[in-house]
Design a protein around this motif. Structure first.
Motif, PDB file in Angstrom:
ATOM      1  N   SER A  20      18.666 -15.647  42.455  1.00 53.35           N
ATOM      2  CA  SER A  20      19.540 -16.420  43.347  1.00 53.35           C
ATOM      3  C   SER A  20      18.931 -17.757  43.739  1.00 53.35           C
ATOM      4  O   SER A  20      19.632 -18.766  43.832  1.00 53.35           O
ATOM      5  N   LEU A  21      17.612 -17.766  43.986  1.00 56.67           N
ATOM      6  CA  LEU A  21      16.951 -18.973  44.482  1.00 56.67           C
ATOM      7  C   LEU A  21      16.255 -19.776  43.400  1.00 56.67           C
ATOM      8  O   LEU A  21      15.856 -20.919  43.626  1.00 56.67           O
ATOM      9  N   GLY A  22      16.072 -19.175  42.224  1.00 56.96           N
ATOM     10  CA  GLY A  22      15.443 -19.892  41.125  1.00 56.96           C
ATOM     11  C   GLY A  22      13.975 -20.144  41.304  1.00 56.96           C
ATOM     12  O   GLY A  22      13.456 -21.182  40.891  1.00 56.96           O
ATOM     13  N   ARG A  23      13.277 -19.191  41.924  1.00 62.32           N
ATOM     14  CA  ARG A  23      11.837 -19.337  42.084  1.00 62.32           C
ATOM     15  C   ARG A  23      11.179 -17.959  42.173  1.00 62.32           C
ATOM     16  O   ARG A  23      11.828 -16.956  42.470  1.00 62.32           O
ATOM     17  N   THR A  24       9.870 -17.929  41.919  1.00 58.65           N
ATOM     18  CA  THR A  24       9.120 -16.684  41.962  1.00 58.65           C
ATOM     19  C   THR A  24       8.950 -16.214  43.398  1.00 58.65           C
ATOM     20  O   THR A  24       8.737 -17.015  44.311  1.00 58.65           O
ATOM     21  N   VAL A  25       9.053 -14.906  43.598  1.00 55.20           N
ATOM     22  CA  VAL A  25       8.908 -14.296  44.914  1.00 55.20           C
ATOM     23  C   VAL A  25       7.622 -13.483  44.953  1.00 55.20           C
ATOM     24  O   VAL A  25       7.299 -12.770  43.998  1.00 55.20           O
ATOM     25  N   THR A  26       6.872 -13.591  46.037  1.00 54.80           N
ATOM     26  CA  THR A  26       5.729 -12.719  46.276  1.00 54.80           C
ATOM     27  C   THR A  26       6.229 -11.491  47.021  1.00 54.80           C
ATOM     28  O   THR A  26       6.760 -11.610  48.133  1.00 54.80           O
ATOM     29  N   CYS A  27       6.089 -10.315  46.410  1.00 51.00           N
ATOM     30  CA  CYS A  27       6.614  -9.087  46.997  1.00 51.00           C
ATOM     31  C   CYS A  27       5.478  -8.093  47.219  1.00 51.00           C
ATOM     32  O   CYS A  27       4.795  -7.712  46.263  1.00 51.00           O
ATOM     33  N   VAL A  28       5.288  -7.696  48.469  1.00 51.41           N
ATOM     34  CA  VAL A  28       4.369  -6.613  48.793  1.00 51.41           C
ATOM     35  C   VAL A  28       5.241  -5.395  49.074  1.00 51.41           C
ATOM     36  O   VAL A  28       5.932  -5.326  50.091  1.00 51.41           O
ATOM     37  N   ASP A  29       5.231  -4.447  48.145  1.00 50.71           N
ATOM     38  CA  ASP A  29       6.170  -3.323  48.181  1.00 50.71           C
ATOM     39  C   ASP A  29       5.633  -2.222  49.086  1.00 50.71           C
ATOM     40  O   ASP A  29       4.733  -1.477  48.715  1.00 50.71           O
ATOM     41  N   GLY A  30       6.203  -2.155  50.278  1.00 53.13           N
ATOM     42  CA  GLY A  30       5.805  -1.098  51.200  1.00 53.13           C
ATOM     43  C   GLY A  30       6.792   0.041  51.226  1.00 53.13           C
ATOM     44  O   GLY A  30       6.484   1.153  51.665  1.00 53.13           O
ATOM     45  N   ALA A  31       8.017  -0.216  50.766  1.00 54.36           N
ATOM     46  CA  ALA A  31       9.087   0.783  50.849  1.00 54.36           C
ATOM     47  C   ALA A  31       9.056   1.712  49.642  1.00 54.36           C
ATOM     48  O   ALA A  31       8.540   1.378  48.584  1.00 54.36           O
ATOM     49  N   ARG A  32       9.647   2.862  49.812  1.00 57.50           N
ATOM     50  CA  ARG A  32       9.830   3.799  48.719  1.00 57.50           C
ATOM     51  C   ARG A  32      11.301   4.182  48.674  1.00 57.50           C
ATOM     52  O   ARG A  32      11.867   4.586  49.691  1.00 57.50           O
ATOM     53  N   GLY A  33      11.907   4.052  47.513  1.00 60.24           N
ATOM     54  CA  GLY A  33      13.311   4.400  47.401  1.00 60.24           C
ATOM     55  C   GLY A  33      14.224   3.224  47.688  1.00 60.24           C
ATOM     56  O   GLY A  33      13.786   2.075  47.810  1.00 60.24           O
ATOM     57  N   PRO A  34      15.531   3.473  47.777  1.00 61.02           N
ATOM     58  CA  PRO A  34      16.530   2.414  47.956  1.00 61.02           C
ATOM     59  C   PRO A  34      16.306   1.609  49.238  1.00 61.02           C
ATOM     60  O   PRO A  34      15.808   2.127  50.240  1.00 61.02           O
ATOM     61  N   VAL A  35      16.685   0.323  49.181  1.00 62.66           N
ATOM     62  CA  VAL A  35      16.554  -0.580  50.326  1.00 62.66           C
ATOM     63  C   VAL A  35      17.945  -1.046  50.728  1.00 62.66           C
ATOM     64  O   VAL A  35      18.636  -1.717  49.958  1.00 62.66           O
ATOM     65  N   SER A  36      18.360  -0.682  51.939  1.00 62.78           N
ATOM     66  CA  SER A  36      19.676  -1.085  52.427  1.00 62.78           C
ATOM     67  C   SER A  36      19.599  -1.892  53.720  1.00 62.78           C
ATOM     68  O   SER A  36      20.486  -2.688  54.002  1.00 62.78           O
ATOM     69  N   ARG A  37      18.562  -1.689  54.527  1.00 63.62           N
ATOM     70  CA  ARG A  37      18.417  -2.415  55.798  1.00 63.62           C
ATOM     71  C   ARG A  37      17.428  -3.562  55.588  1.00 63.62           C
ATOM     72  O   ARG A  37      16.219  -3.344  55.469  1.00 63.62           O
ATOM     73  N   ILE A  38      17.961  -4.765  55.553  1.00 64.05           N
ATOM     74  CA  ILE A  38      17.172  -5.951  55.206  1.00 64.05           C
ATOM     75  C   ILE A  38      17.171  -6.933  56.371  1.00 64.05           C
ATOM     76  O   ILE A  38      18.224  -7.242  56.935  1.00 64.05           O
ATOM     77  N   ALA A  39      15.986  -7.413  56.717  1.00 64.51           N
ATOM     78  CA  ALA A  39      15.839  -8.451  57.740  1.00 64.51           C
ATOM     79  C   ALA A  39      15.423  -9.745  57.057  1.00 64.51           C
ATOM     80  O   ALA A  39      14.708  -9.714  56.049  1.00 64.51           O
ATOM     81  N   TRP A  40      15.859 -10.864  57.609  1.00 62.69           N
ATOM     82  CA  TRP A  40      15.429 -12.147  57.035  1.00 62.69           C
ATOM     83  C   TRP A  40      15.379 -13.235  58.089  1.00 62.69           C
ATOM     84  O   TRP A  40      16.112 -13.213  59.076  1.00 62.69           O
ATOM     85  N   CYS A  41      14.453 -14.167  57.871  1.00 66.08           N
ATOM     86  CA  CYS A  41      14.318 -15.343  58.723  1.00 66.08           C
ATOM     87  C   CYS A  41      13.630 -16.415  57.884  1.00 66.08           C
ATOM     88  O   CYS A  41      12.522 -16.209  57.379  1.00 66.08           O
ATOM     89  N   THR A  42      14.281 -17.529  57.685  1.00 66.49           N
ATOM     90  CA  THR A  42      13.832 -18.524  56.717  1.00 66.49           C
ATOM     91  C   THR A  42      12.559 -19.244  57.156  1.00 66.49           C
ATOM     92  O   THR A  42      12.165 -19.210  58.320  1.00 66.49           O
ATOM     93  N   GLY A  43      11.928 -19.905  56.196  1.00 67.18           N
ATOM     94  CA  GLY A  43      10.800 -20.785  56.488  1.00 67.18           C
ATOM     95  C   GLY A  43       9.497 -20.050  56.745  1.00 67.18           C
ATOM     96  O   GLY A  43       9.168 -19.070  56.088  1.00 67.18           O
ATOM     97  N   GLY A  44       8.762 -20.501  57.738  1.00 66.55           N
ATOM     98  CA  GLY A  44       7.462 -19.920  58.061  1.00 66.55           C
ATOM     99  C   GLY A  44       7.570 -18.867  59.138  1.00 66.55           C
ATOM    100  O   GLY A  44       6.929 -18.977  60.195  1.00 66.55           O
TER     101      GLY A  44
END
Length: 252
Positions: free
Chosen positions: A155-179
């Motif tokens: 969607s954003l056209g760039r590489t994402v750094t992902c630290v995978d702490g979850a196990r299984g499906p992800v449905s509850r997502i929080a977001w806040c842009t920038g720093g």
């Protein structure tokens, strides 16, 4: 053609800067000519954006990251002199809105990033209610944090750094842009299974592994490309003036 001060009133009406405790002044940061026919929006008031706006014959610039921040040295030298000199020499106004632009429920950075990613917010969290919490707009779930990361990258056209702490499906997502990496603990407390923001600092990797909540750093600039053009376009529509978004690439 719009009156500069009328344009300022529209921005203030839309973004309500008085509601926020911020790191710098929101509103008109540099006063240019009184009549505005064309406005350029961008993420940061860099010299590159200012010069591009001047080349596009803009009368005003609207950005998320302005020139003035709490704790600055205050002297007009170096990069600050160059930016101000260009604005003043061409009589171009600079409007800048930081946290108010993040927070707007429809046109702000968080709302627009959610729309770009196909996410729908159900509630807010964190200091000054800047964080958004929800899930996929279609009601589904991502197969896991890796699946979510791939979706964000596409969607954003760039590489994402992902630290995978979850196990299984992800449905509850929080977001806040920038720093907004400092909002991670509040996102965990709010019940998120994954948190998206622009940057990651050293502690967040440990929090993700220990809490079971995934952390995705998607780029400061990349997550904040959408609010400024949305707000500037709405103001331009109301005043019958031209608007153009100019994206100055930034790897951060």
């Amino acid at each position: 053609m719009a009156d500069r001060d009328a344009l300022l009133r529209t921005f203030d009406e839309l973004l309500e800067p008085g509601r926020f405790r911020d790191y710098g002044p929101n509103g008109l940061q540099v006063e240019g000519r009184g009549e505005v026919r064309r406005i350029v929006s961008g993420v940061t008031a860099s010299l590159a954006l200012i010069e591009a706006a001047i080349a596009a014959h803009a009368d005003a610039i609207f950005v998320h990251h302005g020139l003035f921040w709490r704790g600055q040295d205050g002297r007009v030298t170096g990069w600050m002199k160059k930016r101000l000199a260009a604005l003043l020499a061409h009589d171009v106004s600079l409007f800048a809105y930081h946290l108010p632009l993040d927070a707007h429920p429809e046109l702000g950075n968080n709302a627009q990033l959610g729309a770009k990613l196909g996410l729908r917010a159900a509630s807010r969290f964190g200091e000054q209610d800047l964080g958004f919490l929800g899930g996929r707009a279609d009601g589904g779930a991502f197969a896991g944090a890796g699946d979510l990361a791939r979706h964000v990258e596409q969607s954003l056209g760039r590489t994402v750094t992902c630290v995978d702490g979850a196990r299984g499906p992800v449905s509850r997502i929080a977001w806040c842009t920038g720093g907004a990496q400092g909002y991670f603990e509040a996102a965990i407390a709010a019940g998120a299974q994954a948190f998206l923001t622009g940057e990651i600092s050293e502690p967040q990797a440990h929090y993700a592994r220990e809490s079971g909540v995934s952390f995705l750093a998607c780029g400061h600039h990349a997550t904040e490309r959408y609010g400024a053009p949305a707000v500037a376009a709405e103001a331009a529509r109301r005043h019958g003036i031209e608007h153009r978004f100019i994206d100055i690439d930034n790897p951060a």
